[in-house]
Write an enzyme that holds these catalytic residues in place. Sequence first.
Site, PDB file in Angstrom:
ATOM      1  N   ASN A   8      -1.304   2.507   5.638  1.00 62.48           N
ATOM      2  CA  ASN A   8      -2.282   2.730   6.700  1.00 62.48           C
ATOM      3  C   ASN A   8      -3.957   2.588   5.937  1.00 62.48           C
ATOM      4  O   ASN A   8      -4.857   3.112   6.530  1.00 62.48           O
ATOM      5  CB  ASN A   8      -2.189   4.168   7.380  1.00 62.48           C
ATOM      6  CG  ASN A   8      -1.150   4.056   8.466  1.00 62.48           C
ATOM      7  OD1 ASN A   8      -1.125   3.170   9.304  1.00 62.48           O
ATOM      8  ND2 ASN A   8      -0.312   5.045   8.552  1.00 62.48           N
ATOM      9  N   ASN A   9      -3.961   2.371   4.891  1.00 60.83           N
ATOM     10  CA  ASN A   9      -5.021   2.099   4.037  1.00 60.83           C
ATOM     11  C   ASN A   9      -5.895   0.816   4.594  1.00 60.83           C
ATOM     12  O   ASN A   9      -5.315  -0.231   4.175  1.00 60.83           O
ATOM     13  CB  ASN A   9      -4.818   1.935   2.637  1.00 60.83           C
ATOM     14  CG  ASN A   9      -6.165   2.191   1.770  1.00 60.83           C
ATOM     15  OD1 ASN A   9      -7.252   1.486   2.005  1.00 60.83           O
ATOM     16  ND2 ASN A   9      -6.083   2.612   0.819  1.00 60.83           N
ATOM     17  N   LYS A  12      -6.829  -1.901   2.024  1.00 60.51           N
ATOM     18  CA  LYS A  12      -5.867  -2.674   1.364  1.00 60.51           C
ATOM     19  C   LYS A  12      -5.597  -3.663   2.261  1.00 60.51           C
ATOM     20  O   LYS A  12      -5.314  -4.704   1.936  1.00 60.51           O
ATOM     21  CB  LYS A  12      -4.815  -1.699   1.259  1.00 60.51           C
ATOM     22  CG  LYS A  12      -4.534  -1.198  -0.050  1.00 60.51           C
ATOM     23  CD  LYS A  12      -3.277  -0.429  -0.329  1.00 60.51           C
ATOM     24  CE  LYS A  12      -2.924   0.629  -1.375  1.00 60.51           C
ATOM     25  NZ  LYS A  12      -1.761   1.201  -1.631  1.00 60.51           N
ATOM     26  N   ASP A  68       2.701  -0.259  -4.491  1.00 55.47           N
ATOM     27  CA  ASP A  68       2.362   1.026  -5.055  1.00 55.47           C
ATOM     28  C   ASP A  68       1.292   0.571  -6.378  1.00 55.47           C
ATOM     29  O   ASP A  68       1.897  -0.280  -6.820  1.00 55.47           O
ATOM     30  CB  ASP A  68       3.417   1.863  -5.458  1.00 55.47           C
ATOM     31  CG  ASP A  68       2.911   3.400  -5.700  1.00 55.47           C
ATOM     32  OD1 ASP A  68       2.193   3.878  -5.104  1.00 55.47           O
ATOM     33  OD2 ASP A  68       3.671   4.085  -6.568  1.00 55.47           O
ATOM     34  N   THR A  69       0.461   1.141  -6.369  1.00 61.06           N
ATOM     35  CA  THR A  69      -0.608   1.046  -7.596  1.00 61.06           C
ATOM     36  C   THR A  69      -0.716   2.372  -8.435  1.00 61.06           C
ATOM     37  O   THR A  69      -1.041   3.293  -7.919  1.00 61.06           O
ATOM     38  CB  THR A  69      -1.938   0.483  -7.104  1.00 61.06           C
ATOM     39  OG1 THR A  69      -1.567  -0.802  -6.252  1.00 61.06           O
ATOM     40  CG2 THR A  69      -2.975   0.109  -8.172  1.00 61.06           C
ATOM     41  N   PHE A 148     -12.824   1.156  -3.732  1.00 65.91           N
ATOM     42  CA  PHE A 148     -12.234   2.397  -3.451  1.00 65.91           C
ATOM     43  C   PHE A 148     -11.429   3.095  -4.607  1.00 65.91           C
ATOM     44  O   PHE A 148     -11.241   2.247  -5.688  1.00 65.91           O
ATOM     45  CB  PHE A 148     -11.191   2.548  -2.264  1.00 65.91           C
ATOM     46  CG  PHE A 148     -10.122   1.654  -2.397  1.00 65.91           C
ATOM     47  CD1 PHE A 148      -8.825   1.839  -2.628  1.00 65.91           C
ATOM     48  CD2 PHE A 148     -10.218   0.027  -1.982  1.00 65.91           C
ATOM     49  CE1 PHE A 148      -7.936   1.219  -2.718  1.00 65.91           C
ATOM     50  CE2 PHE A 148      -9.073  -0.684  -2.002  1.00 65.91           C
ATOM     51  CZ  PHE A 148      -7.959  -0.185  -2.403  1.00 65.91           C
ATOM     52  N   LYS A 171     -13.616  -9.313  -6.631  1.00 65.91           N
ATOM     53  CA  LYS A 171     -12.581  -8.661  -6.749  1.00 65.91           C
ATOM     54  C   LYS A 171     -11.146  -9.141  -6.872  1.00 65.91           C
ATOM     55  O   LYS A 171     -10.240  -9.291  -7.525  1.00 65.91           O
ATOM     56  CB  LYS A 171     -12.442  -6.935  -6.219  1.00 65.91           C
ATOM     57  CG  LYS A 171     -11.612  -6.156  -6.550  1.00 65.91           C
ATOM     58  CD  LYS A 171     -11.492  -4.924  -5.710  1.00 65.91           C
ATOM     59  CE  LYS A 171     -10.459  -3.906  -5.981  1.00 65.91           C
ATOM     60  NZ  LYS A 171     -10.485  -2.783  -5.247  1.00 65.91           N
ATOM     61  N   HIS A 176      -5.465  -6.691  -9.958  1.00 66.60           N
ATOM     62  CA  HIS A 176      -4.058  -6.375  -9.980  1.00 66.60           C
ATOM     63  C   HIS A 176      -3.215  -6.686  -8.708  1.00 66.60           C
ATOM     64  O   HIS A 176      -2.304  -7.415  -8.535  1.00 66.60           O
ATOM     65  CB  HIS A 176      -3.757  -4.976 -10.489  1.00 66.60           C
ATOM     66  CG  HIS A 176      -4.535  -3.992  -9.655  1.00 66.60           C
ATOM     67  ND1 HIS A 176      -5.996  -3.903  -9.872  1.00 66.60           N
ATOM     68  CD2 HIS A 176      -4.297  -3.015  -8.749  1.00 66.60           C
ATOM     69  CE1 HIS A 176      -6.397  -3.016  -8.892  1.00 66.60           C
ATOM     70  NE2 HIS A 176      -5.616  -2.326  -8.273  1.00 66.60           N
TER      71      HIS A 176
END
Length: 193
Positions: A8-9, A12, A68-69, A148, A171, A176
């Site tokens: 829900n970001n 992202k 996942d980071t 962020f 970016k 990544h």
Amino acid sequence: MKLVFATNNKNKIKEVQALMPEGVQLLSLEEIGCNEDIPETSPTIEGNAIQKAEYVKEKYGYDCFADDTGLEVEALDGAPGVYSARYAGEEKSSEANIEKLLKELQEKEDRSARFKTVIALYLNDELHTFTGICSGKIIFERKGLQGFGYDPVFQPEGKSATFAEMSLQEKSQISHRARATCKLIDFLATFEG
């Protein structure tokens, strides 16, 4: 092709949708009516990505990918790693996380670090994973207002700016998440079905 991106970001989703080929539409968890917190109980970054993708596939039936980071800092034995989002506590405050990180690195000479993203894709009941790594270092104070998370204190290798000083486009060329996403996109482009 519609794919659920298990997040829900909004940052992202925007970052990843900008990299997607035409014809791939991303849906957020909110858009499929998934409002609960998806468990992230694995001790590894890869495990958490797989857990989230499986959860959406099993409970909602959508083809899905989850990421996942973690930020892995050499002098801290890979911490915060899988606990990056809640490094300073369950409230997941970026400010508090950065504060704690800078404090723990005060006496350390080695400030090398890397961001690691793992994307787990469930497509036609098959699981695929893609990993992206961006190496760099943790600088001594926050710089920049973009991005962020740990972006204001992470300076990628070969760059004089932090992620937070770069535009989304800059970016997206080296991050990544972009590297893992490019592997995902290459896979989707060759996928027939």
